[in-house]
Design a protein around this motif. Structure first.
Motif, PDB file in Angstrom:
ATOM      1  N   PRO A  44       0.808  -1.108  -0.045  1.00 40.91           N
ATOM      2  CA  PRO A  44       0.170  -0.020  -0.115  1.00 40.91           C
ATOM      3  C   PRO A  44       0.894   1.306   0.113  1.00 40.91           C
ATOM      4  N   LEU A  45       0.364   2.127  -0.726  1.00 36.72           N
ATOM      5  CA  LEU A  45       1.193   3.429  -1.014  1.00 36.72           C
ATOM      6  C   LEU A  45       0.919   4.220   0.297  1.00 36.72           C
ATOM      7  N   SER A  46      -0.116   3.983   1.037  1.00 31.14           N
ATOM      8  CA  SER A  46      -0.558   4.821   2.082  1.00 31.14           C
ATOM      9  C   SER A  46       0.500   4.569   3.133  1.00 31.14           C
ATOM     10  N   GLN A  47       1.135   3.653   3.318  1.00 32.62           N
ATOM     11  CA  GLN A  47       2.212   3.476   4.410  1.00 32.62           C
ATOM     12  C   GLN A  47       3.355   4.320   4.347  1.00 32.62           C
ATOM     13  N   LYS A  48       4.061   4.576   5.388  1.00 30.99           N
ATOM     14  CA  LYS A  48       5.162   5.464   5.617  1.00 30.99           C
ATOM     15  C   LYS A  48       6.263   4.908   4.816  1.00 30.99           C
ATOM     16  N   ARG A  49       7.072   5.824   4.303  1.00 33.90           N
ATOM     17  CA  ARG A  49       8.178   5.534   3.134  1.00 33.90           C
ATOM     18  C   ARG A  49       9.241   4.843   3.714  1.00 33.90           C
ATOM     19  N   ILE A  50       9.899   5.360   5.210  1.00 32.16           N
ATOM     20  CA  ILE A  50      11.141   4.692   5.544  1.00 32.16           C
ATOM     21  C   ILE A  50      10.717   3.263   5.973  1.00 32.16           C
ATOM     22  N   PRO A  51       9.487   2.842   6.668  1.00 28.52           N
ATOM     23  CA  PRO A  51       9.168   1.590   7.035  1.00 28.52           C
ATOM     24  C   PRO A  51       8.854   0.582   5.839  1.00 28.52           C
ATOM     25  N   PHE A  52       8.405   1.111   4.937  1.00 28.71           N
ATOM     26  CA  PHE A  52       8.363   0.401   3.555  1.00 28.71           C
ATOM     27  C   PHE A  52       9.820   0.065   2.864  1.00 28.71           C
ATOM     28  N   VAL A  88       4.841   5.659  -9.803  1.00 24.13           N
ATOM     29  CA  VAL A  88       3.490   5.908  -9.745  1.00 24.13           C
ATOM     30  C   VAL A  88       2.973   7.234  -9.976  1.00 24.13           C
ATOM     31  N   ARG A  89       3.923   8.211  -9.557  1.00 21.74           N
ATOM     32  CA  ARG A  89       3.402   9.611 -10.175  1.00 21.74           C
ATOM     33  C   ARG A  89       3.587   9.605 -11.593  1.00 21.74           C
ATOM     34  N   THR A  90       4.661   9.004 -12.191  1.00 24.27           N
ATOM     35  CA  THR A  90       4.595   9.200 -13.535  1.00 24.27           C
ATOM     36  C   THR A  90       3.785   8.528 -14.428  1.00 24.27           C
ATOM     37  N   ILE A  91       3.389   7.242 -14.155  1.00 27.93           N
ATOM     38  CA  ILE A  91       2.544   6.401 -14.914  1.00 27.93           C
ATOM     39  C   ILE A  91       1.120   6.579 -14.485  1.00 27.93           C
ATOM     40  N   PHE A  92       0.788   6.456 -13.471  1.00 33.64           N
ATOM     41  CA  PHE A  92      -0.540   6.874 -12.876  1.00 33.64           C
ATOM     42  C   PHE A  92      -1.091   8.049 -12.726  1.00 33.64           C
ATOM     43  N   LYS A  93      -0.248   9.168 -12.906  1.00 33.31           N
ATOM     44  CA  LYS A  93      -0.311  10.462 -12.310  1.00 33.31           C
ATOM     45  C   LYS A  93      -1.175  10.726 -11.289  1.00 33.31           C
ATOM     46  N   LYS A  94      -0.526  10.004  -9.937  1.00 31.54           N
ATOM     47  CA  LYS A  94      -1.253  10.129  -8.799  1.00 31.54           C
ATOM     48  C   LYS A  94      -0.358  11.348  -8.022  1.00 31.54           C
ATOM     49  N   GLU A  96       0.212  12.793  -3.721  1.00 28.59           N
ATOM     50  CA  GLU A  96       0.194  12.001  -2.524  1.00 28.59           C
ATOM     51  C   GLU A  96      -1.010  11.994  -1.736  1.00 28.59           C
ATOM     52  N   SER A  97      -1.854  12.910  -2.196  1.00 26.65           N
ATOM     53  CA  SER A  97      -3.354  13.019  -1.829  1.00 26.65           C
ATOM     54  C   SER A  97      -4.250  11.816  -2.224  1.00 26.65           C
ATOM     55  N   ASP A  98      -3.701  11.142  -3.341  1.00 21.03           N
ATOM     56  CA  ASP A  98      -4.453  10.162  -4.027  1.00 21.03           C
ATOM     57  C   ASP A  98      -3.845   8.613  -3.444  1.00 21.03           C
ATOM     58  N   TYR A  99      -2.839   8.685  -2.622  1.00 19.74           N
ATOM     59  CA  TYR A  99      -2.146   7.442  -2.040  1.00 19.74           C
ATOM     60  C   TYR A  99      -3.170   6.660  -1.414  1.00 19.74           C
ATOM     61  N   LEU A 100      -3.890   7.147  -0.373  1.00 21.60           N
ATOM     62  CA  LEU A 100      -4.935   6.530   0.503  1.00 21.60           C
ATOM     63  C   LEU A 100      -5.836   5.679  -0.244  1.00 21.60           C
ATOM     64  N   LEU A 101      -6.170   6.100  -1.593  1.00 19.95           N
ATOM     65  CA  LEU A 101      -7.419   5.453  -2.409  1.00 19.95           C
ATOM     66  C   LEU A 101      -6.719   4.584  -3.419  1.00 19.95           C
ATOM     67  N   PHE A 102      -5.285   4.631  -3.597  1.00 20.99           N
ATOM     68  CA  PHE A 102      -4.704   3.989  -4.952  1.00 20.99           C
ATOM     69  C   PHE A 102      -4.872   2.516  -4.642  1.00 20.99           C
ATOM     70  N   ASP A 103      -5.182   1.680  -5.696  1.00 18.91           N
ATOM     71  CA  ASP A 103      -5.244   0.195  -5.655  1.00 18.91           C
ATOM     72  C   ASP A 103      -5.088  -0.203  -7.210  1.00 18.91           C
ATOM     73  N   LEU A 104      -3.958  -0.883  -7.366  1.00 22.10           N
ATOM     74  CA  LEU A 104      -3.253  -1.480  -8.655  1.00 22.10           C
ATOM     75  C   LEU A 104      -4.533  -2.192  -9.275  1.00 22.10           C
ATOM     76  N   ARG A 105      -5.287  -2.859  -8.576  1.00 22.35           N
ATOM     77  CA  ARG A 105      -6.449  -3.506  -9.530  1.00 22.35           C
ATOM     78  C   ARG A 105      -7.445  -2.634  -9.801  1.00 22.35           C
ATOM     79  N   LEU A 106      -7.633  -1.221  -9.465  1.00 26.03           N
ATOM     80  CA  LEU A 106      -8.568  -0.529 -10.093  1.00 26.03           C
ATOM     81  C   LEU A 106      -8.030   0.275 -11.330  1.00 26.03           C
ATOM     82  N   GLU A 107      -6.701   0.029 -11.569  1.00 27.85           N
ATOM     83  CA  GLU A 107      -5.866   0.805 -12.644  1.00 27.85           C
ATOM     84  C   GLU A 107      -6.212  -0.032 -14.028  1.00 27.85           C
ATOM     85  N   THR A 108      -6.144   0.670 -15.038  1.00 31.93           N
ATOM     86  CA  THR A 108      -5.797  -0.116 -16.633  1.00 31.93           C
ATOM     87  C   THR A 108      -5.019  -0.975 -16.570  1.00 31.93           C
ATOM     88  N   PHE A 109      -5.197  -1.821 -17.369  1.00 38.95           N
ATOM     89  CA  PHE A 109      -3.944  -2.887 -17.677  1.00 38.95           C
ATOM     90  C   PHE A 109      -2.874  -2.268 -18.182  1.00 38.95           C
TER      91      PHE A 109
END
Length: 168
Positions: A44-52, A88-94, A96-109
């Motif tokens: 999940p993108l919503s997780q903190k960067r350093i722990p990830f 994620v920013r480049t390909i999906f145009k997301k 930081e405010s979009d990270y909570l709702l980002f789901d790879l399964r909902l994006e185009t193939f």
């Protein structure tokens, strides 16, 4: 189930799948799938960067420990985890405010394929560059990278298709 417990179980699943099954596959002397990196794709993108980044490093380190590969998986995995947000920013145009709702399964193939393919190629290129560690073996690095990337992508998309159908 708690999201943290799900992530821990997923981590263990990918490590065990890689070290017990996939590390024992070597087709045509070149092709070895490294499906454990899918954990990076779907974390999940919503997780903190350093722990990830820390978890990503330990993911690679666990594979290194079982593969006796001296840290190359840890480095390659940490690198793709580090550049993931840029992609994620480049390909999906997301943003930081979009990270909570980002789901790879909902994006185009096509976007998901580009995202997964770029991360996989980068991971495999770094991995095989360190394995061969010589410019005289550059063709071997390219062949290993391309063929293993192809096999990894086939397994990833086949697995995501199967699990998506089961969950629906």
């Amino acid at each position: 189930m708690n999201k943290t417990i799900q992530l821990i179980l997923l981590f263990l699943f990918f490590v065990l799948l890689q070290v017990l099954v996939l590390n024992n596959i070597l087709l045509f002397g070149y092709i070895n799938p490294y499906l454990y990196i899918a954990y990076i794709f779907i974390f999940p993108l919503s997780q903190k960067r350093i722990p990830f980044l820390t978890v990503s490093f330990f993911l690679g380190l666990c594979v290194d420990l079982f593969s006796n590969s001296g840290g190359i998986h840890a480095f390659a995995t940490l690198f793709i985890a580090y550049i993931r947000l840029f992609l994620v920013r480049t390909i999906f145009k997301k943003t930081e405010s979009d990270y909570l709702l980002f789901d790879l399964r909902l994006e185009t193939f096509d976007k998901v394929f580009n995202y997964v393919a770029i991360l996989t190629v980068l991971h495999h290129f770094i991995l095989f560059s360190f394995i061969n560690f010589s410019f005289s073996n550059f063709s071997s690095v390219i062949i290993n990278t391309l063929l293993s990337t192809l096999f990894t992508l086939i397994l990833y998309f086949l697995g995501s298709f199967i699990f998506r159908k089961k969950l629906s």
